[in-house]
Scaffold this active site. Sequence first.
Site, mmCIF file in Angstrom:
data_model
loop_
_atom_site.group_PDB
_atom_site.id
_atom_site.type_symbol
_atom_site.label_atom_id
_atom_site.label_comp_id
_atom_site.label_asym_id
_atom_site.label_seq_id
_atom_site.Cartn_x
_atom_site.Cartn_y
_atom_site.Cartn_z
ATOM 1 N N LYS A 78 2.142 16.648 -5.827
ATOM 2 C CA LYS A 78 1.498 15.287 -6.719
ATOM 3 C C LYS A 78 0.596 15.734 -7.305
ATOM 4 C CE LYS A 78 -0.524 10.982 -5.289
ATOM 5 N NZ LYS A 78 -1.040 10.135 -4.308
ATOM 6 N N SER A 153 0.958 5.617 -4.309
ATOM 7 C CA SER A 153 0.900 6.657 -5.743
ATOM 8 C C SER A 153 1.588 7.637 -5.454
ATOM 9 C CB SER A 153 -0.768 6.537 -5.834
ATOM 10 O OG SER A 153 -1.295 7.492 -4.738
ATOM 11 N N SER A 177 -0.156 5.415 0.333
ATOM 12 C CA SER A 177 0.257 6.204 -0.987
ATOM 13 C C SER A 177 1.503 7.199 -0.451
ATOM 14 C CB SER A 177 -0.673 6.827 -1.739
ATOM 15 O OG SER A 177 -1.315 5.693 -2.378
#
Lengths: 463, 60
Positions: A78, A153, A177
Amino acid sequence: MDPFFTIAEASALIAARKFSPVELTRICLNRIAAHDATLHSFLLLTEERAFADARAAEARMQSGALKGPLDGIPIGHKDIYNTAGIRTTAHSRLLEHTIPAEDAVVVGKWTEAGTVLMGKLATHEFAIGGPSFDLPWPPARNPWNPDHFTAGSSSGTGAAVAAGLVLGGTGSDTGGSIRGPAALCGIAGIKPTYGLCSRRGVLPLSFTLDHTGPMAWTVRDCALLLQAMAGYDPGDPASADRAVPDFSADIDRGAKGLRVGVIRHFHATDNPVSPATLQGIEHALDFFRQEGAEIRDVTLSPMADYNAPGWIILLTEAYAVHEPWMKERFNDYGELMRDRLVWGALVRGTEYVQALRRRRALCLEMRNAMADLDILITASAAAEAPKIHEVPKWTMLEKPTFTMPFNVTGQPALSLCSGYGAGGLPVSVQIIGKPFQEATVLRAGHAYESAAQWRAKRPDLVS
Amino acid sequence: MPLSLDAFGRMLDETGLPLTDAQKSVLFDAYPMFQAMLARATAPLPREAEPAVVFDPDVR
């Protein structure tokens, strides 16, 4: 069509010298070339680095010096995880050209374990602002239907894992997330106990709620990835100084004897779930019942009571992180990020402290509720993924989420696939454990996942 | 009495953020939801109730 592999499958073949890490990397790169123009899961592809990592793994394979089950496994990080010498942007214009000097601690650990770095994966801006269409890169799309949302996210990781572009990846979870994208993309993702995995070198959103953790196609793969992430880091003030167990040692033990609590009011009345989601939860409960688990309902405070202090703490801490930029570069943020963060500027000091006091009361409630239970079960998302253009700006204010309660309490929580809705999009279930009892959560999740047949199907887009 | 848009705008001005009137208006529409969440998070507790995060003098 190239085959799909789980980490466990690929690892076994590599260990037996029957499969080349370079070939596995090529399969993933081919799939990225074919599908990522649609999915937008990668912000940066590190093809040269990937082949270098894969060739090094192959050399170790040939010399009998493999480092372990992650050696030669293609992964992505990420893009809030710092990667030395590799652009790390938080999917934001503010960091568009930022190149960190050092790896985040857990990035270094996965590198040391022999993983093959394929690139940096999309996120919501600074892990809160998304899905946004006014940033330098578009938002990731759901491989089960690219018109639909991935959740966030850790959106790029969810999409890339589900589509088989990587075999696993990092996520971060401040209010859900990791588990949200795992749920909507039909994969597995575990938010470990607060403090189990280092956050050093990962861009902060909310210091007392941020967790790092893995996402993968299966629960077993999450266990393998978590093993290489967990452990004490004296440089992270929240890191827990305790021994890390073997998360795979008991993973095949089955569900017999587990004591399961169902937080039915969370998904039945506090935020009623879709029929397919409810069916998935009941399917999982039927499995546990048939396996000889003991099941009973548990009543906690309303889910909104957990969400409220969670969001007040999150918004206040996030605003504290971003206040200088919010004042000086307000319009460099995307609209969703900056509008959501403004609320943090309106929280008074006493209100933040009251939220922290409420948090402790809720942690005690949860501890007492789990005194004679091993796991809790509820939904991890209310329904299948909505269309990406229909995600409301104020989603966190409108309805309580199923994930935030366990950021507030800090206990481990796993989202895994529990079926598919009418439109072919995945639904999910959440399994929650006591603090630092990830092994039990993973054992329960693996038992259900192995008995169900949901892992036999990949998104049509890539099949 | 509900907060007026003008009063809400003045409250936002105190934050020092460079918000336009249009941005203030968007936030104003959502303010009741935020207020409800804030009220729920700050409901009274016993005077002696400790927060979840306490200072650890053994700082590292």
